[in-house]
Design a protein around this motif. Structure first.
Motif, mmCIF file in Angstrom:
data_model
loop_
_atom_site.group_PDB
_atom_site.id
_atom_site.type_symbol
_atom_site.label_atom_id
_atom_site.label_comp_id
_atom_site.label_asym_id
_atom_site.label_seq_id
_atom_site.Cartn_x
_atom_site.Cartn_y
_atom_site.Cartn_z
ATOM 1 N N UNK A 1 25.720 36.642 -24.129
ATOM 2 C CA UNK A 1 26.803 37.557 -24.538
ATOM 3 C C UNK A 1 27.600 38.046 -23.330
ATOM 4 N N UNK A 2 27.296 37.513 -22.130
ATOM 5 C CA UNK A 2 28.003 37.914 -20.908
ATOM 6 C C UNK A 2 29.467 37.469 -21.001
ATOM 7 N N UNK A 3 30.361 38.324 -20.533
ATOM 8 C CA UNK A 3 31.802 38.027 -20.628
ATOM 9 C C UNK A 3 32.173 36.756 -19.852
ATOM 10 N N UNK A 4 31.479 36.462 -18.746
ATOM 11 C CA UNK A 4 31.766 35.252 -17.967
ATOM 12 C C UNK A 4 30.863 34.083 -18.328
ATOM 13 N N UNK A 5 29.585 34.369 -18.549
ATOM 14 C CA UNK A 5 28.610 33.277 -18.681
ATOM 15 C C UNK A 5 28.201 32.996 -20.118
ATOM 16 N N UNK A 6 28.653 33.836 -21.041
ATOM 17 C CA UNK A 6 28.223 33.695 -22.432
ATOM 18 C C UNK A 6 29.111 32.767 -23.233
ATOM 19 N N UNK A 7 28.904 32.810 -24.543
ATOM 20 C CA UNK A 7 29.586 31.899 -25.467
ATOM 21 C C UNK A 7 30.953 32.472 -25.846
ATOM 22 N N UNK A 8 31.828 32.524 -24.844
ATOM 23 C CA UNK A 8 33.172 33.072 -24.983
ATOM 24 C C UNK A 8 33.938 32.344 -26.090
ATOM 25 N N UNK A 9 34.659 33.043 -26.952
ATOM 26 C CA UNK A 9 34.956 34.474 -26.966
ATOM 27 C C UNK A 9 33.931 35.314 -27.730
ATOM 28 N N UNK A 10 32.853 34.692 -28.202
ATOM 29 C CA UNK A 10 31.858 35.438 -29.000
ATOM 30 C C UNK A 10 30.853 36.112 -28.061
ATOM 31 N N UNK A 11 31.353 37.055 -27.324
ATOM 32 C CA UNK A 11 30.573 37.725 -26.275
ATOM 33 C C UNK A 11 30.892 39.211 -26.313
ATOM 34 N N UNK B 1 24.629 39.986 -17.135
ATOM 35 C CA UNK B 1 23.677 39.252 -16.289
ATOM 36 C C UNK B 1 23.345 40.046 -15.011
ATOM 37 N N UNK B 2 22.375 39.529 -14.260
ATOM 38 C CA UNK B 2 21.815 40.290 -13.128
ATOM 39 C C UNK B 2 22.854 40.641 -12.071
ATOM 40 N N UNK B 3 23.866 39.785 -11.897
ATOM 41 C CA UNK B 3 24.933 40.109 -10.941
ATOM 42 C C UNK B 3 25.609 41.415 -11.307
ATOM 43 N N UNK B 4 25.747 41.644 -12.601
ATOM 44 C CA UNK B 4 26.366 42.877 -13.086
ATOM 45 C C UNK B 4 25.520 44.103 -12.807
ATOM 46 N N UNK B 5 24.236 43.900 -12.570
ATOM 47 C CA UNK B 5 23.330 45.031 -12.344
ATOM 48 C C UNK B 5 23.667 45.744 -11.035
ATOM 49 N N UNK B 6 23.905 44.955 -9.989
ATOM 50 C CA UNK B 6 24.243 45.552 -8.695
ATOM 51 C C UNK B 6 25.567 46.308 -8.820
ATOM 52 N N UNK B 7 26.536 45.599 -9.356
ATOM 53 C CA UNK B 7 27.875 46.161 -9.471
ATOM 54 C C UNK B 7 27.891 47.404 -10.381
ATOM 55 N N UNK B 8 27.207 47.315 -11.508
ATOM 56 C CA UNK B 8 27.273 48.376 -12.508
ATOM 57 C C UNK B 8 26.364 49.563 -12.224
#
Ligand code: GDP
Ligand code: IMO
Ligand code: MG
Length: 434
Positions: free
Chosen positions: A237-247, A253-260
């Motif tokens: 469901x990740x905006x970049x890595x998921x099944x776009x546009x059904x996200x 994902x873990x990269x978002x953890x640091x940033x967020x």
């Protein structure tokens, strides 16, 4: 110790991330791990999350407050990457207090977190109502709130410090939404009309909880403490890595953890991917390993697979090893927590998808093209079911040999070591591996 010497940090930071399409049991795993942690922080998403924690006979569902809250004394934070619905947040806060959970003084919110307001929810629901290409959202306003953030017209917690400026930003947001809704044929803003006063009335309480989440996490790690970063939704469901546009509209994902959460990636030590021993999906979009209808209903009943936020039935299917390998790569998983093994206890056979057949041939890669994903045919390996209860197991040795064989294969296919196995909803229904 010099805070500049990153290598001297004695604390540990673990990201707990959903490895599938959400609802993997992250809430339960975070609750179990919080017993040994000091700080738990959410890093993305909003009240679209529904994280269930069962303690004894009591069940709690958290949408915004981190799932560590049931452990007295542990600090629970909402990072800058979260879209914070103040009304929902305080509702949850008070509901927890009313049930005897001491929240006071334990919860902090990032000053940089964006507010999710009633007009975001209204817009989300209006779009879903008329769109020919429905996403099947939770209706919690997530897309519109992140749109405002990225368009640089959002309102952050820190903006509430200046009530006049906050008022004008809120009025602007409301009027902008009114115009958008008019284009969609919606004239009535309903409850959203009162959001300016309602939000300003909560400003003082919210500001009293405002903190620098990244700094708190860094201080905790420097002091040798353990930190959990609690993901919401899941990798697909990740905006970049998921099944776009059904996200969803954030980096789950873990990269978002640091940033967020407001820390650098080098502060993170481990990434634990939570996966069900099968798979579920709620909302629109393809699910390649979906069960045939009869088995779908059976597993839905066995696993109580109904959304914790919306109550919608979840579609169920076999464990998708192609997605798991992909999850392992994009999250840099260091371990897996496999949940709901017990749900498969009565099945005569169990399957794992190891590849996809596509019109261009067989692949072990998770396709970027969601239309292609909707057309693939999974290549399954079939293993015998164990047909014995696993609910009382607390050690790997307690599991039936066939259940262990299934987990061994699941681990190989996922290319990630299993660290935890969950065999029931309760805290004590957990097996630690290694
Ligand atoms: P989350 O969003 O990832 O936190 O997961 P949800 O709470 O939405 O959904 C997971 C559901 O499975 C909840 O109802 C949990 O109580 C339940 N659950 C978690 N682990 C297990 C398990 O090992 N076995 C069973 N039977 N249920 C579990
Ligand atoms: P937790 O944290 C499962 C799905 C919705 C929809 C898509 C977009 O409990 O695992 P959104 O409201 O985010 O704009 O909806 O994402 N979705 C989830 N599915 N678990 C969740 O959260 C979800 N949060 C959103 O069903 O398909
Ligand atoms: Mg959930």
């Amino acid at each position: 110790m010099s805070p500049f010497v990153r290598a001297q940090v004695s604390g540990r930071c673990t990201v707990v991330v959903g490895g599938q399409w959400g609802d993997e049991g992250k809430g339960k795993i975070v609750d179990v791990l919080t017993a040994e942690a000091d700080v738990v922080a959410r890093y993305q998403g909003g009240a679209n999350a529904g994280h269930t924690v069962q303690v004894g006979d009591e069940t709690f569902i958290f949408h915004l407050i981190p799932s560590g809250i049931l452990h007295p004394g542990k600090r629970c934070l909402l990072g800058n990457g979260v879209v914070l619905d103040p009304v929902q947040f305080f509702k949850e806060y008070e509901a927890a207090e009313a049930r005897g959970v001491s929240v006071e003084g334990r919860v902090g919110v990032s000053r940089r977190a964006h507010l999710l307001l009633p007009y975001h929810k209204l817009l989300d629901r209006a779009r879903e109502g008329i769109s020919a290409r429905k996403i099947g959202t939770t209706g919690r306003g997530i897309g519109p709130a992140y749109e405002d953030k990225v368009a640089r017209r959002g309102i952050r917690v820190v903006d509430l410090k200046d009530p006049e400026r906050a008022r004008s930003l809120l009025v602007e947001g409301l009027e902008r939404t009114r115009a958008k809704l008019r284009e969609l044929g919606v004239e009535d803003l309903g409850d959203a009309e009162s959001c300016v006063e309602e939000t300003l009335a909560l400003a003082g309480r919210l500001l009293a909880l405002a903190t620098d989440v990244g700094s708190e996490i860094q201080q905790a790690l420097l002091a040798g403490k353990k930190v959990l970063l609690e993901g919401a939704q899941g990798t697909a469901l990740d905006i970049d890595h998921g099944t776009y546009p059904y996200v969803t509209s954030s980096n789950t994902t873990a990269g978002g953890a640091a940033c967020g959460a407001g820390i650098g990636p080098t502060w993170i030590h481990e990434v634990l991917g939570v996966v069900k021993a099968y798979i579920t999906r709620v909302g629109e979009g393809p699910l390649p390993t979906a069960f045939p209808p009869e088995l779908d209903q059976k597993v839905r009943d066995l696993g109580s697979e109904y959304g914790a936020t919306t109550g919608r039935p979840r579609r169920c299917g076999w464990y998708d090893g192609v997605l798991a390998r992909y999850s392992s790569r994009v999250n840099g998983l260091t371990g897996l927590a496999v949940t709901k093994l017990d749900v498969l206890d009565t099945l005569p056979e169990v399957r794992i998808a190891v590849a996809y057949r596509t019109p261009e041939g067989e692949t072990r890669e998770f396709p970027a093209d969601t239309t292609v994903l909707g057309q693939v045919e999974p290549v399954y390996e079939t293993l015998p079911g164990w047909q014995e209860p696993t609910v009382g197991a607390t050690r790997l040795e307690d599991l039936p040999a066939k259940a262990r064989a299934y987990l061994d294969r699941l681990e190989e296919v996922s290319e990630t070591p299993i660290r935890m196995i969950s065999v029931g909803t309760r805290r004590d229904q957990i097996i630690r591996v290694g």
